[in-house]
Design a protein around this motif. Structure first.
Motif, PDB file in Angstrom:
ATOM      1  N   VAL A  29       0.735  -1.130   0.025  1.00 33.22           N
ATOM      2  CA  VAL A  29      -0.067   0.051  -0.054  1.00 33.22           C
ATOM      3  C   VAL A  29       0.817   1.171   0.036  1.00 33.22           C
ATOM      4  O   VAL A  29       1.861   1.281   0.729  1.00 33.22           O
ATOM      5  CB  VAL A  29      -0.761  -0.111   1.176  1.00 33.22           C
TER       6      VAL A  29
ATOM      7  N   SER B  23      -3.172   0.424  -3.804  1.00 33.89           N
ATOM      8  CA  SER B  23      -2.572  -0.845  -3.275  1.00 33.89           C
ATOM      9  C   SER B  23      -2.792  -1.934  -4.470  1.00 33.89           C
ATOM     10  O   SER B  23      -3.445  -1.467  -5.524  1.00 33.89           O
ATOM     11  CB  SER B  23      -3.407  -1.124  -2.117  1.00 33.89           C
TER      12      SER B  23
ATOM     13  N   TYR C 287      -4.532  13.504  -0.098  1.00 31.89           N
ATOM     14  CA  TYR C 287      -4.506  11.919   0.680  1.00 31.89           C
ATOM     15  C   TYR C 287      -4.659  10.952  -0.653  1.00 31.89           C
ATOM     16  O   TYR C 287      -5.719  11.151  -1.131  1.00 31.89           O
ATOM     17  CB  TYR C 287      -5.548  11.588   1.587  1.00 31.89           C
TER      18      TYR C 287
ATOM     19  N   MET D 251      -4.064   6.995  -2.150  1.00 32.15           N
ATOM     20  CA  MET D 251      -3.689   5.854  -1.583  1.00 32.15           C
ATOM     21  C   MET D 251      -3.630   4.753  -2.880  1.00 32.15           C
ATOM     22  O   MET D 251      -4.599   4.810  -3.745  1.00 32.15           O
ATOM     23  CB  MET D 251      -4.772   5.290  -0.575  1.00 32.15           C
TER      24      MET D 251
ATOM     25  N   VAL E  75       0.563   5.258   0.524  1.00 28.14           N
ATOM     26  CA  VAL E  75      -0.080   6.351   1.015  1.00 28.14           C
ATOM     27  C   VAL E  75       0.720   7.680   0.778  1.00 28.14           C
ATOM     28  O   VAL E  75       1.708   7.689   1.303  1.00 28.14           O
ATOM     29  CB  VAL E  75      -0.876   6.127   2.480  1.00 28.14           C
TER      30      VAL E  75
ATOM     31  N   TRP F  60      -8.435   6.995  -3.893  1.00 30.36           N
ATOM     32  CA  TRP F  60      -7.903   5.727  -3.412  1.00 30.36           C
ATOM     33  C   TRP F  60      -8.421   4.703  -4.459  1.00 30.36           C
ATOM     34  O   TRP F  60      -9.638   4.574  -4.720  1.00 30.36           O
ATOM     35  CB  TRP F  60      -8.633   5.287  -1.969  1.00 30.36           C
TER      36      TRP F  60
ATOM     37  N   ILE G 203      -4.565   4.210   7.142  1.00 28.87           N
ATOM     38  CA  ILE G 203      -4.481   3.721   5.830  1.00 28.87           C
ATOM     39  C   ILE G 203      -5.815   3.482   5.380  1.00 28.87           C
ATOM     40  O   ILE G 203      -6.734   2.543   5.964  1.00 28.87           O
ATOM     41  CB  ILE G 203      -3.659   2.277   5.706  1.00 28.87           C
TER      42      ILE G 203
END
Lengths: 250, 304
Positions: free
Chosen positions: A61, A102, A98, A100, A63, A158, A120
């Motif tokens: 991940v 993954s 922000y 993120m 971030v 995200w 997270i």
């Protein structure tokens, strides 16, 4: 034009993997194709490529968190047919940015304890009303609104599909920095999760800065606001006089 | 081609801004209006924060009114004494206006106030202009009583002054008040206020039409200059890059407009302008009433 550094990084990582396997096995590394995002006159957002090497198998991940700021969220309410601002909440020290990424959806591998501690995942970001600020009955609605609005502006993102492995251990991801991104130091955290445990973590920095005339104009307007205002008038006066004298003759 | 505006902190298309400056410039050349009351809403529509739009537009008006007043000055159409009294009122009004602006910004209501003021003023002016020009086209003659010396309550006010160029002997309080109101509008709406001041000077003060435009432009220069400095100091909302682009577009547009104006008929032009004003007003009004996509939004200065 950004191809060169990417290839270069590939080269670096491949040699790195081959030559120093033992050390690579312990450390999680990450590298960016440029570690300064420059906001210049023609800045319209930019993509930053992140490459990394995982020391072990597992899920990765990444971030990226922008500088923390207090954020105000206001709710509109209809008064006499017109929408006016009514309730407001100040959220204390929220990340201005922000992002993120993954390699697969968080809920398939992320232990909830780790997610909460390291913030997270979008639902784990700490967004709470400032104690000294105005209070409302439904702070969670404001929290959701903040996330929704930030996402709409491209400041919160995200996407579990955004990180890909280019082999066993080498991974890459691309993060979008939109044109409205705020300036400052951004934290880049990479986490390696395996079998419900946080195996390794690596933090690095990325800075977003204004460059060129724009940043000077902005700083000047903030620091010497009176002189700035007077200069603005002088420019306008000159422009008006020039316009008049240029077109009078013709 | 995108350009990043340092104060507005958004990137905009440079040609869109130049085009808007030019378009409004054409209208201002065509109709002899400042164009601030059209430019500010257009800037807001194109995503510039209303607070920045208002302050920056004030800066642009300094340029356009200096360019305008020079032409009137040469013809001797500026009443300096009247201008000075209007100016004192204007400086007081705009200072109060910027203070009010800062206060409302703190309450989080400044965008609403800007938009509401526009809806109110644009609807009144658009309607009046439409009726007046439609009547002119239909050739309906109205009898307007324009007595030079109408004696009413206004002549009982103290501080009487003689304004030679305007051939008036009236209380200085009247032009002071007109200047004050226009100053407040300049601060809150980012307009020169010519569209309020010109009718007020003609109908309320009874000034001869010839000196009205020059004198109002003279006053507007200083009021908008005052607004620019105060906004820069109190709110840091003057974007010089945006202002410069608007000035370039506006100056060129105004020349084109002035040349077009000599070939077109006045009444039809005014109907057109009235319709534009009403369209902008309708759009602003609709946005205030229509249910927004999201009832929550981010940003703005904190309350004190």
């Amino acid at each position: 034009m950004k191809l060169f550094p990417i290839h270069y990084l590939f080269f670096v990582f491949v040699t790195f993997l081959a030559s120093d396997r033992a050390r690579a096995a312990e450390e999680l590394t990450v590298n960016l194709d440029h570690d300064i995002v420059k906001i210049t006159a023609d800045f319209n957002g930019t993509d930053v490529l992140f490459f990394g090497v995982a020391p072990d198998k597992g899920d990765i991940v990444v971030v990226i968190r922008g500088p923390l700021n207090d954020e105000i969220i206001r709710r509109k309410e209809r008064v006499l047919g017109v929408w006016v601002n009514s309730d407001e909440v100040i959220m204390e020290q929220v990340p201005s940015f922000y992002a993120m990424a993954s390699n697969r959806p968080l809920d398939t591998f992320m232990p909830s304890g780790v997610g909460a501690i390291h913030q997270i995942g979008i639902e784990n970001i700490i967004i709470e009303p400032k104690k000294e600020g105005p209070q409302v009955k439904d702070p969670d609605a404001f929290r959701q609104a903040l996330i929704r609005n930030k996402a709409k502006q491209g400041l919160y993102s995200w996407d579990p599909k955004d990180l890909t492995f280019l082999g066993n251990r080498l991974f890459r991801t691309k993060i979008r920095f939109p044109s409205n991104v705020s300036v400052g130091e951004f934290g880049v955290d990479v986490y390696l999760i395996r079998k419900g445990e946080l195996i390794a973590q690596k933090t690095s920095l990325l800075s977003v800065r204004k460059f060129g005339l724009e940043s000077q104009v902005f700083d000047f307007a903030q620091r010497y606001s009176l002189i700035y205002g007077i200069l603005a008038i002088l420019i306008a006066g000159l422009a008006g006089w020039l316009a008049n004298s240029a077109f009078r003759k013709s | 081609m995108q350009i990043y505006l340092p104060i507005a902190e958004v990137s905009v298309n440079i040609f869109l801004i130049l085009g808007m400056g030019g378009g409004v410039g054409v209208l201002s050349g065509l109709f002899g209006v400042g164009g601030g009351f059209l430019m500010t809403p257009l800037l807001i529509f194109s995503g510039i924060p209303p607070a920045v739009a208002v302050a920056t537009e004030a800066n642009q008006i300094v340029a356009s009114s200096i360019s305008g007043v020079l032409a009137h000055w040469r013809r001797g159409n500026v009443d300096l004494v009247m201008g000075a009294v209007l100016l004192i009122g204007g400086v007081a009004g705009s200072t109060f206006g910027v203070w009010l602006f800062t206060y409302l910004r703190g309450l989080g209501q400044i965008d609403l106030v800007i938009k509401l003021s526009y809806v109110i003023f644009l609807s009144i002016i658009g309607t009046l202009m439409f009726i007046e020009s439609a009547r002119a086209i239909l050739n309906v003659r109205r009898k307007v009583s324009t007595k030079a010396h109408q004696h009413n309550w206004m002549h009982g006010l103290p501080f009487k002054m003689r304004f030679r160029k305007s051939r008036l002997y009236i209380s200085a309080l009247l032009p002071f008040l007109v200047g004050f109101v226009v100053g407040v509008l300049a601060a809150i709406m980012g307009v020169g206020g010519g569209f309020v001041m010109v009718p007020a000077m003609i109908y309320l003060l009874g000034m001869p039409t010839a000196v009205v435009v020059g004198t109002s432009l003279f006053q507007i220069i200083f009021v908008t200059a005052n607004v620019t400095v105060l906004q820069a100091v109190n709110n840091q909302t003057v974007d010089v890059v945006l202002a410069l682009l608007l000035m370039i577009g506006g100056v060129l547009g105004a020349q084109v407009g002035a040349r077009m104006g000599t070939r077109l008929r006045g009444e039809q032009l005014r109907v057109l302008l009235a319709l534009i004003v009403l369209a902008v007003c309708a759009k602003l009004g609709y946005d205030l009433i229509a249910t927004p996509d999201d009832l929550y939004f981010l940003g703005g200065a904190p309350s004190h």
